[in-house]
Design a protein around this motif. Structure first.
Motif, short mmCIF file in Angstrom:
data_model
loop_
_atom_site.label_atom_id
_atom_site.label_comp_id
_atom_site.label_asym_id
_atom_site.label_seq_id
_atom_site.Cartn_x
_atom_site.Cartn_y
_atom_site.Cartn_z
N GLU A 1 0.81 -1.14 -0.02
CA GLU A 1 0.09 0.05 0.18
C GLU A 1 0.92 1.39 0.17
O GLU A 1 0.28 2.27 -0.41
CB GLU A 1 -0.94 -0.03 1.24
CG GLU A 1 -2.14 -0.98 1.03
CD GLU A 1 -3.03 -1.05 2.06
OE1 GLU A 1 -3.25 0.15 2.63
OE2 GLU A 1 -3.75 -1.88 2.51
N ASN A 2 2.18 0.99 0.24
CA ASN A 2 3.11 2.15 0.38
C ASN A 2 3.78 2.36 -1.03
O ASN A 2 3.75 3.31 -1.88
CB ASN A 2 3.86 2.45 1.40
CG ASN A 2 4.80 3.45 1.47
OD1 ASN A 2 4.40 4.86 1.56
ND2 ASN A 2 6.25 3.35 1.49
N CYS A 3 4.61 1.61 -1.28
CA CYS A 3 5.36 1.42 -2.61
C CYS A 3 4.97 0.73 -3.70
O CYS A 3 5.50 0.94 -4.92
CB CYS A 3 6.92 1.02 -2.15
SG CYS A 3 6.99 -0.86 -1.96
N GLU A 4 3.98 0.20 -3.59
CA GLU A 4 3.33 -0.68 -4.56
C GLU A 4 4.14 -1.99 -5.19
O GLU A 4 3.92 -2.30 -6.37
CB GLU A 4 2.62 0.28 -5.78
CG GLU A 4 1.83 1.14 -5.39
CD GLU A 4 0.93 1.84 -6.34
OE1 GLU A 4 0.92 1.64 -7.30
OE2 GLU A 4 0.03 2.77 -5.76
N LYS A 5 4.96 -2.35 -4.63
CA LYS A 5 5.67 -3.70 -5.04
C LYS A 5 4.87 -4.83 -4.82
O LYS A 5 3.96 -4.67 -3.94
CB LYS A 5 7.17 -3.72 -4.10
CG LYS A 5 8.28 -2.76 -4.53
CD LYS A 5 9.39 -3.17 -3.43
CE LYS A 5 10.40 -2.07 -4.11
NZ LYS A 5 11.77 -2.21 -2.81
N ASP A 6 5.14 -5.94 -5.69
CA ASP A 6 4.33 -7.06 -5.38
C ASP A 6 4.70 -7.47 -3.81
O ASP A 6 5.81 -7.56 -3.31
CB ASP A 6 4.68 -8.17 -6.46
CG ASP A 6 4.17 -7.95 -7.75
OD1 ASP A 6 3.11 -6.96 -7.85
OD2 ASP A 6 4.71 -8.46 -8.85
N LYS B 1 -1.34 -9.77 4.08
CA LYS B 1 -0.11 -8.82 4.25
C LYS B 1 -0.63 -7.33 3.18
O LYS B 1 -1.16 -7.45 2.24
CB LYS B 1 1.09 -9.34 3.27
CG LYS B 1 2.36 -8.75 3.73
CD LYS B 1 3.49 -9.53 3.61
CE LYS B 1 4.84 -8.90 4.07
NZ LYS B 1 6.07 -9.70 3.52
N LYS B 2 -0.32 -6.24 3.89
CA LYS B 2 -0.49 -5.03 3.25
C LYS B 2 0.68 -4.38 2.93
O LYS B 2 0.71 -3.31 1.89
CB LYS B 2 -1.46 -4.25 4.17
CG LYS B 2 -2.68 -4.58 4.34
CD LYS B 2 -3.64 -3.64 5.21
CE LYS B 2 -4.91 -4.32 5.66
NZ LYS B 2 -5.70 -3.28 6.17
N PHE B 3 1.84 -4.63 3.49
CA PHE B 3 3.10 -3.76 3.43
C PHE B 3 4.34 -4.77 3.11
O PHE B 3 4.09 -5.91 3.70
CB PHE B 3 3.29 -2.94 4.44
CG PHE B 3 2.18 -2.02 4.76
CD1 PHE B 3 2.04 -0.70 4.02
CD2 PHE B 3 1.19 -2.18 6.01
CE1 PHE B 3 0.94 0.04 4.20
CE2 PHE B 3 0.13 -1.61 6.23
CZ PHE B 3 0.20 -0.18 5.39
N CYS B 4 5.09 -4.36 2.14
CA CYS B 4 6.48 -5.26 2.05
C CYS B 4 7.10 -5.33 3.41
O CYS B 4 8.05 -6.25 3.46
CB CYS B 4 6.93 -5.03 0.88
SG CYS B 4 7.81 -3.22 0.87
N ASP B 5 7.45 -4.16 3.96
CA ASP B 5 8.34 -4.26 5.43
C ASP B 5 7.93 -3.11 6.37
O ASP B 5 6.95 -2.26 6.19
CB ASP B 5 9.65 -3.99 4.89
CG ASP B 5 9.80 -2.73 4.16
OD1 ASP B 5 9.09 -1.73 4.33
OD2 ASP B 5 11.10 -2.73 3.60
N ALA B 6 8.59 -3.09 7.30
CA ALA B 6 8.20 -2.19 8.65
C ALA B 6 8.49 -0.81 8.18
O ALA B 6 7.55 0.04 8.25
CB ALA B 6 9.06 -2.59 9.68
#
Length: 126
Positions: A7-12, A19-24
């Motif tokens: 939801e922030n950087c739009e990476k897969d 899961k909504k985000f790729c990392d903290a």
């Protein structure tokens, strides 16, 4: 199969299906941006003003008791309408407090001033 995106950087996203985000970092950055975009809540406005008032009173009252012109405090952003509690002395004067820092509006030689004090144990007993 459709891939979910951060939801922030739009990476897969890889991993859990919810899961909504790729990392903290992305999670924190997303919520920070969201908080900046939203109007501050009433609670935040009050809390921020109380913190500012306390910081200003502490700055001008290093000795435990001080007298400061009203205009000086107001120019620094002090707002006397925001306080946490009050204390009434034997003379009937009402000191308003922002946590442990108190103020009393007075007039001396046609100048509006605040008498600044620090909360004392005896104030709890009256």
């Amino acid at each position: 199969m459709k891939h979910k995106r951060c939801e922030n950087c739009e990476k897969d996203l890889v991993g859990r299906t919810d899961k909504k985000f790729c990392d903290a970092y992305c999670k924190s950055a997303y919520h920070y941006k969201k908080s900046i975009d939203e109007a501050p809540s009433f609670y935040n406005k009050v809390d921020n003003q109380l913190k500012k008032n306390r910081r200003i009173l502490k700055h001008y009252n290093k000795a435990g008791k001080a007298t400061v012109r009203t205009t000086i405090l107001l120019e620094d952003g002090f707002d006397p309408n925001f306080f946490t509690h009050y204390w009434k002395n034997a003379k009937g004067q009402v000191y308003l407090f922002v946590y442990e820092y108190g103020f009393l509006k007075t007039v001396e030689r046609d100048n509006e001033k605040y008498v600044l004090v620090i909360w004392q144990d005896y104030m709890s007993n009256e």
